[in-house]
Scaffold this motif. Structure first.
Motif, PDB file in Angstrom:
ATOM      1  N   MET A 130       7.992   4.940 -10.339  1.00  0.00           N
ATOM      2  CA  MET A 130       9.037   5.722  -9.680  1.00  0.00           C
ATOM      3  C   MET A 130      10.408   5.457 -10.299  1.00  0.00           C
ATOM      4  O   MET A 130      11.206   6.377 -10.443  1.00  0.00           O
ATOM      5  CB  MET A 130       9.070   5.418  -8.183  1.00  0.00           C
ATOM      6  CG  MET A 130       7.800   5.800  -7.450  1.00  0.00           C
ATOM      7  SD  MET A 130       7.381   7.534  -7.587  1.00  0.00           S
ATOM      8  CE  MET A 130       8.625   8.224  -6.534  1.00  0.00           C
ATOM      9  N   SER A 131      10.684   4.227 -10.654  1.00  0.00           N
ATOM     10  CA  SER A 131      11.999   3.937 -11.239  1.00  0.00           C
ATOM     11  C   SER A 131      12.141   4.577 -12.619  1.00  0.00           C
ATOM     12  O   SER A 131      13.241   4.891 -13.044  1.00  0.00           O
ATOM     13  CB  SER A 131      12.251   2.437 -11.310  1.00  0.00           C
ATOM     14  OG  SER A 131      11.407   1.825 -12.264  1.00  0.00           O
ATOM     15  N   ALA A 187       1.657   6.642  -0.136  1.00  0.00           N
ATOM     16  CA  ALA A 187       1.012   5.513  -0.817  1.00  0.00           C
ATOM     17  C   ALA A 187       1.862   4.254  -0.644  1.00  0.00           C
ATOM     18  O   ALA A 187       1.347   3.196  -0.250  1.00  0.00           O
ATOM     19  CB  ALA A 187       0.816   5.824  -2.299  1.00  0.00           C
ATOM     20  N   LEU A 188       3.162   4.368  -0.901  1.00  0.00           N
ATOM     21  CA  LEU A 188       4.055   3.215  -0.740  1.00  0.00           C
ATOM     22  C   LEU A 188       4.095   2.726   0.702  1.00  0.00           C
ATOM     23  O   LEU A 188       4.067   1.514   0.952  1.00  0.00           O
ATOM     24  CB  LEU A 188       5.474   3.564  -1.205  1.00  0.00           C
ATOM     25  CG  LEU A 188       5.689   3.610  -2.709  1.00  0.00           C
ATOM     26  CD1 LEU A 188       7.056   4.200  -3.029  1.00  0.00           C
ATOM     27  CD2 LEU A 188       5.544   2.238  -3.312  1.00  0.00           C
ATOM     28  N   ASP A 189       4.141   3.656   1.645  1.00  0.00           N
ATOM     29  CA  ASP A 189       4.153   3.275   3.068  1.00  0.00           C
ATOM     30  C   ASP A 189       2.927   2.441   3.418  1.00  0.00           C
ATOM     31  O   ASP A 189       3.026   1.417   4.092  1.00  0.00           O
ATOM     32  CB  ASP A 189       4.207   4.509   3.964  1.00  0.00           C
ATOM     33  CG  ASP A 189       5.547   5.225   3.929  1.00  0.00           C
ATOM     34  OD1 ASP A 189       6.536   4.634   3.437  1.00  0.00           O
ATOM     35  OD2 ASP A 189       5.604   6.387   4.384  1.00  0.00           O
ATOM     36  N   ASN A 190       1.767   2.873   2.952  1.00  0.00           N
ATOM     37  CA  ASN A 190       0.538   2.154   3.262  1.00  0.00           C
ATOM     38  C   ASN A 190       0.454   0.823   2.532  1.00  0.00           C
ATOM     39  O   ASN A 190      -0.011  -0.165   3.099  1.00  0.00           O
ATOM     40  CB  ASN A 190      -0.685   3.023   2.954  1.00  0.00           C
ATOM     41  CG  ASN A 190      -0.916   4.032   4.039  1.00  0.00           C
ATOM     42  OD1 ASN A 190      -1.476   3.703   5.082  1.00  0.00           O
ATOM     43  ND2 ASN A 190      -0.467   5.252   3.832  1.00  0.00           N
ATOM     44  N   TYR A 191       0.927   0.770   1.302  1.00  0.00           N
ATOM     45  CA  TYR A 191       0.952  -0.508   0.588  1.00  0.00           C
ATOM     46  C   TYR A 191       1.861  -1.500   1.307  1.00  0.00           C
ATOM     47  O   TYR A 191       1.531  -2.672   1.445  1.00  0.00           O
ATOM     48  CB  TYR A 191       1.434  -0.325  -0.849  1.00  0.00           C
ATOM     49  CG  TYR A 191       0.451   0.393  -1.751  1.00  0.00           C
ATOM     50  CD1 TYR A 191      -0.921   0.330  -1.530  1.00  0.00           C
ATOM     51  CD2 TYR A 191       0.890   1.133  -2.838  1.00  0.00           C
ATOM     52  CE1 TYR A 191      -1.822   0.989  -2.366  1.00  0.00           C
ATOM     53  CE2 TYR A 191       0.007   1.791  -3.680  1.00  0.00           C
ATOM     54  CZ  TYR A 191      -1.343   1.709  -3.441  1.00  0.00           C
ATOM     55  OH  TYR A 191      -2.231   2.350  -4.266  1.00  0.00           O
ATOM     56  N   MET A 192       2.995  -1.029   1.794  1.00  0.00           N
ATOM     57  CA  MET A 192       3.918  -1.931   2.498  1.00  0.00           C
ATOM     58  C   MET A 192       3.311  -2.426   3.802  1.00  0.00           C
ATOM     59  O   MET A 192       3.495  -3.588   4.165  1.00  0.00           O
ATOM     60  CB  MET A 192       5.265  -1.241   2.713  1.00  0.00           C
ATOM     61  CG  MET A 192       6.000  -1.053   1.393  1.00  0.00           C
ATOM     62  SD  MET A 192       7.709  -0.456   1.407  1.00  0.00           S
ATOM     63  CE  MET A 192       7.807   0.659   2.726  1.00  0.00           C
ATOM     64  N   GLU A 193       2.573  -1.577   4.506  1.00  0.00           N
ATOM     65  CA  GLU A 193       1.879  -2.021   5.719  1.00  0.00           C
ATOM     66  C   GLU A 193       0.860  -3.104   5.375  1.00  0.00           C
ATOM     67  O   GLU A 193       0.736  -4.101   6.085  1.00  0.00           O
ATOM     68  CB  GLU A 193       1.176  -0.843   6.407  1.00  0.00           C
ATOM     69  CG  GLU A 193       2.096   0.114   7.104  1.00  0.00           C
ATOM     70  CD  GLU A 193       2.734  -0.463   8.356  1.00  0.00           C
ATOM     71  OE1 GLU A 193       2.185  -1.403   8.960  1.00  0.00           O
ATOM     72  OE2 GLU A 193       3.803   0.037   8.736  1.00  0.00           O
ATOM     73  N   GLU A 220      -5.807   6.160  -1.904  1.00  0.00           N
ATOM     74  CA  GLU A 220      -6.172   7.575  -1.755  1.00  0.00           C
ATOM     75  C   GLU A 220      -4.942   8.465  -1.901  1.00  0.00           C
ATOM     76  O   GLU A 220      -4.990   9.494  -2.591  1.00  0.00           O
ATOM     77  CB  GLU A 220      -6.834   7.813  -0.400  1.00  0.00           C
ATOM     78  CG  GLU A 220      -8.217   7.228  -0.287  1.00  0.00           C
ATOM     79  CD  GLU A 220      -8.831   7.434   1.077  1.00  0.00           C
ATOM     80  OE1 GLU A 220      -8.539   8.489   1.715  1.00  0.00           O
ATOM     81  OE2 GLU A 220      -9.590   6.559   1.523  1.00  0.00           O
ATOM     82  N   TYR A 221      -3.846   8.081  -1.252  1.00  0.00           N
ATOM     83  CA  TYR A 221      -2.613   8.863  -1.378  1.00  0.00           C
ATOM     84  C   TYR A 221      -2.096   8.851  -2.811  1.00  0.00           C
ATOM     85  O   TYR A 221      -1.621   9.864  -3.320  1.00  0.00           O
ATOM     86  CB  TYR A 221      -1.536   8.334  -0.432  1.00  0.00           C
ATOM     87  CG  TYR A 221      -1.703   8.779   0.999  1.00  0.00           C
ATOM     88  CD1 TYR A 221      -1.638  10.128   1.345  1.00  0.00           C
ATOM     89  CD2 TYR A 221      -1.900   7.857   2.019  1.00  0.00           C
ATOM     90  CE1 TYR A 221      -1.779  10.553   2.653  1.00  0.00           C
ATOM     91  CE2 TYR A 221      -2.039   8.267   3.341  1.00  0.00           C
ATOM     92  CZ  TYR A 221      -1.982   9.619   3.647  1.00  0.00           C
ATOM     93  OH  TYR A 221      -2.120  10.037   4.942  1.00  0.00           O
ATOM     94  N   ASP A 265       0.712  11.583  -3.758  1.00  0.00           N
ATOM     95  CA  ASP A 265       1.598  11.468  -2.590  1.00  0.00           C
ATOM     96  C   ASP A 265       2.202  10.058  -2.587  1.00  0.00           C
ATOM     97  O   ASP A 265       1.732   9.152  -1.905  1.00  0.00           O
ATOM     98  CB  ASP A 265       0.809  11.735  -1.304  1.00  0.00           C
ATOM     99  CG  ASP A 265       1.696  11.810  -0.073  1.00  0.00           C
ATOM    100  OD1 ASP A 265       2.857  11.359  -0.131  1.00  0.00           O
ATOM    101  OD2 ASP A 265       1.215  12.314   0.956  1.00  0.00           O
ATOM    102  N   TRP A 266       3.237   9.891  -3.393  1.00  0.00           N
ATOM    103  CA  TRP A 266       3.817   8.562  -3.634  1.00  0.00           C
ATOM    104  C   TRP A 266       4.395   7.941  -2.368  1.00  0.00           C
ATOM    105  O   TRP A 266       4.258   6.747  -2.145  1.00  0.00           O
ATOM    106  CB  TRP A 266       4.912   8.643  -4.692  1.00  0.00           C
ATOM    107  CG  TRP A 266       4.488   9.325  -5.947  1.00  0.00           C
ATOM    108  CD1 TRP A 266       4.969  10.510  -6.424  1.00  0.00           C
ATOM    109  CD2 TRP A 266       3.503   8.905  -6.886  1.00  0.00           C
ATOM    110  NE1 TRP A 266       4.335  10.843  -7.597  1.00  0.00           N
ATOM    111  CE2 TRP A 266       3.443   9.866  -7.904  1.00  0.00           C
ATOM    112  CE3 TRP A 266       2.664   7.791  -6.964  1.00  0.00           C
ATOM    113  CZ2 TRP A 266       2.575   9.759  -8.991  1.00  0.00           C
ATOM    114  CZ3 TRP A 266       1.801   7.684  -8.038  1.00  0.00           C
ATOM    115  CH2 TRP A 266       1.763   8.660  -9.035  1.00  0.00           C
ATOM    116  N   LYS A 267       5.056   8.726  -1.541  1.00  0.00           N
ATOM    117  CA  LYS A 267       5.684   8.184  -0.342  1.00  0.00           C
ATOM    118  C   LYS A 267       4.658   7.562   0.600  1.00  0.00           C
ATOM    119  O   LYS A 267       4.822   6.437   1.050  1.00  0.00           O
ATOM    120  CB  LYS A 267       6.490   9.258   0.397  1.00  0.00           C
ATOM    121  CG  LYS A 267       7.198   8.682   1.625  1.00  0.00           C
ATOM    122  CD  LYS A 267       7.668   9.744   2.581  1.00  0.00           C
ATOM    123  CE  LYS A 267       8.337   9.227   3.814  1.00  0.00           C
ATOM    124  NZ  LYS A 267       7.830   8.023   4.396  1.00  0.00           N
TER     125      LYS A 267
END
Length: 59
Positions: free
Chosen positions: A49-50, A22-28, A12-13, A18-20
């Motif tokens: 991102m890279s 999204a990444l936070d939730n993927y890492m969780e 959803e992010y 909202d990349w940050k």
């Protein structure tokens, strides 16, 4: 929350740009389940991102 819920929230992010978050939730999700589809989603976001945000990865 479950790994799948974190993965879905990350999606959803990502759709909102909202990349940050999204990444936070993927890492969780990955922490809870190393076989989660979030592994591939995070890898794809990292590649995006890279490419587009080189300064973020090269301070």
């Amino acid at each position: 929350m479950t790994a799948d819920e974190y993965y879905q929230l990350g999606n959803e992010y990502r759709r909102k740009g909202d990349w940050k978050h999204a990444l936070d939730n993927y890492m969780e999700a990955i922490e809870l389940d190393s076989e989660s589809p979030a592994v591939e989603a995070k890898r794809m976001l990292d590649e995006i991102m890279s490419y587009y945000c080189k300064d973020m990865y090269n301070p």
